[in-house]
Structure formats: structure tokens, C-alpha cells
Write a protein that holds these residues in place. Structure first.
Motif: not given
Length: 222
Positions: A2-30
Motif C-alpha cells: 500500500a505504501q509503495a502504491a501511494e508514494a508516486p501520488t505523494k511525490l507528484s503532489q510535492i511536484a505540483y505544489q513546488r511548481f506553483k510556488e516557483a511560478l508565483f515567486s517568478r522563478q519560472i517566467p510566464i
């Protein structure tokens, strides 16, 4: 297992959140086009997790995956801007009516004081960067309070998404937030509050619609 199945989802959530943080802090130019590897390195996430996150980010309109060409970060155009504000006017017109049913006079007095304090700071020559930060906090808190007063999870979720889209629009160089624009925004909010204080839900909804129409024009640089 069960833990192995959940890991990719948790990692993708981290990637999702980090993208938004980088976008709104202008680290990623629109409007930029980057490779998957470059984006994974910037966000410090695994490419597999990033691919999962990108599916949701593309669905939400933050990026476009270009076959064999990389990832294009959204750059809102006038049509998108108008669509966002049209959606906000529909959502917040209903929200302000629900807010009118539940808000107390004490809460309205507190909101009035918070808005008038921002106007005083603007007239007092507060450093613009500090003024923008303070006014943005009040502005977002007020609109969020209106949305949450609906107690409708679907409307609240839609409003959160719209506010994020407006946030992306504000990353564009065409959107310049000045002391004058801040004063105008606070005064427009005060017009909504005045109608609420008078127990005039229709008047509050009309004042909110007028505010969002003017906000759209400011975002368009008009």
C-alpha cells in the motif's frame, strides 16, 4: 504494498505544489518554454513525479505540454483574462448575497477598518512594495471570506482556481499595481461594505459587480 502504491501520488503532489510556488515567486517566467529535465531540476523532483503533476497542471491551465518541444508555461491573453473575470463576477455575485445573510455588524466594522487602514497607508506614502503586500493580504482575505460564506465546496473550489488564474495574470508585466490602483480597489470594497451595512444585498452585489468590472479594466491596463 500500500505504501509503495501511494508514494508516486505523494511525490507528484510535492511536484505540483513546488511548481506553483516557483511560478508565483517568478522563478519560472510566464510564457517560457522549458524541457522536462530543466523543470525537474528547478523543482528538485523526479521526472516521474513531475509527469504526473503536469497532467493536473495542464488541465488547470498552468502549462501546455508540447510534443517533442518541451513545456510551455502559460502566458494569459486578453481572452483568458476576460473569461476569468466573467467567472469571478458570476461566483462573487452569489457569494456576496450569502455573505449578507451571515455577516455581523461587528465583522463589517472590522472589514471597514482594515480597508481604511490601507487607504491611510497609501495616502501616508508607505513604501509601495510594503503597501502592495499589505493591500494584497486584505484584498485576498476579503474575497476569500465572501467565497467561503457560500458554504458550497464546489463554488469555493472554483473560486480558489479563479484566484490562482488571476494571480498568474498579475505576474505579467502588463499588470502594474500602483498606489492609486490600491486606493481605488479599497474604495470599491468599501462601497460593497456600505451596502452590506445598510442591509442591502442587491446593492452589495451590484457594487461587487462594478468592482470586478473595474478590476478587469485595470488588469487590461485600461
Amino acid at each position: 504494498m500500500a505504501q509503495a502504491a501511494e508514494a508516486p501520488t505523494k511525490l507528484s503532489q510535492i511536484a505540483y505544489q513546488r511548481f506553483k510556488e516557483a511560478l508565483f515567486s517568478r522563478q519560472i517566467p510566464i510564457g517560457a518554454t522549458v524541457s522536462q529535465g530543466e523543470l525537474a531540476e528547478l523543482l528538485q523532483v523526479q521526472t516521474g513525479a513531475l509527469r504526473e503533476a503536469m497532467q493536473l497542471l495542464e488541465k488547470e491551465g498552468f502549462l501546455t505540454v508540447l510534443p517533442r518541444s518541451g513545456i510551455r508555461i502559460v502566458k494569459p491573453d486578453m481572452s483568458h483574462l476576460k473569461d476569468c473575470f466573467q467567472m469571478r463576477r458570476a461566483l462573487e455575485g452569489e457569494a456576496v448575497r450569502r455573505f449578507a445573510e451571515r455577516v455581523t455588524m461587528g465583522e463589517l466594522a472590522d472589514w471597514r477598518a482594515r480597508h481604511e487602514r490601507i487607504i491611510d497607508l497609501a495616502h501616508g506614502g508607505t513604501v509601495e512594495s510594503a503597501l502592495i503586500e499589505r493591500s494584497t493580504e486584505v484584498d485576498q482575505a476579503f474575497h476569500t471570506a465572501l467565497s467561503e460564506s457560500t458554504r458550497n465546496p464546489l463554488m469555493i473550489s472554483a473560486h480558489v482556481h479563479m484566484m490562482e488564474q488571476i494571480g498568474v495574470i498579475r505576474l505579467d508585466n502588463m499588470y502594474m499595481l500602483s498606489s492609486l490602483a490600491i486606493i481605488q480597489t479599497m474604495q470599491e470594497h468599501l462601497a460593497v461594505l456600505a451596502a452590506l451595512e445598510a442591509h442591502d444585498a442587491d446593492g452589495a452585489a451590484a457594487a461587487m459587480d462594478a468592482h470586478l468590472a473595474r478590476a478587469m479594466h485595470r488588469a487590461m491596463g485600461l
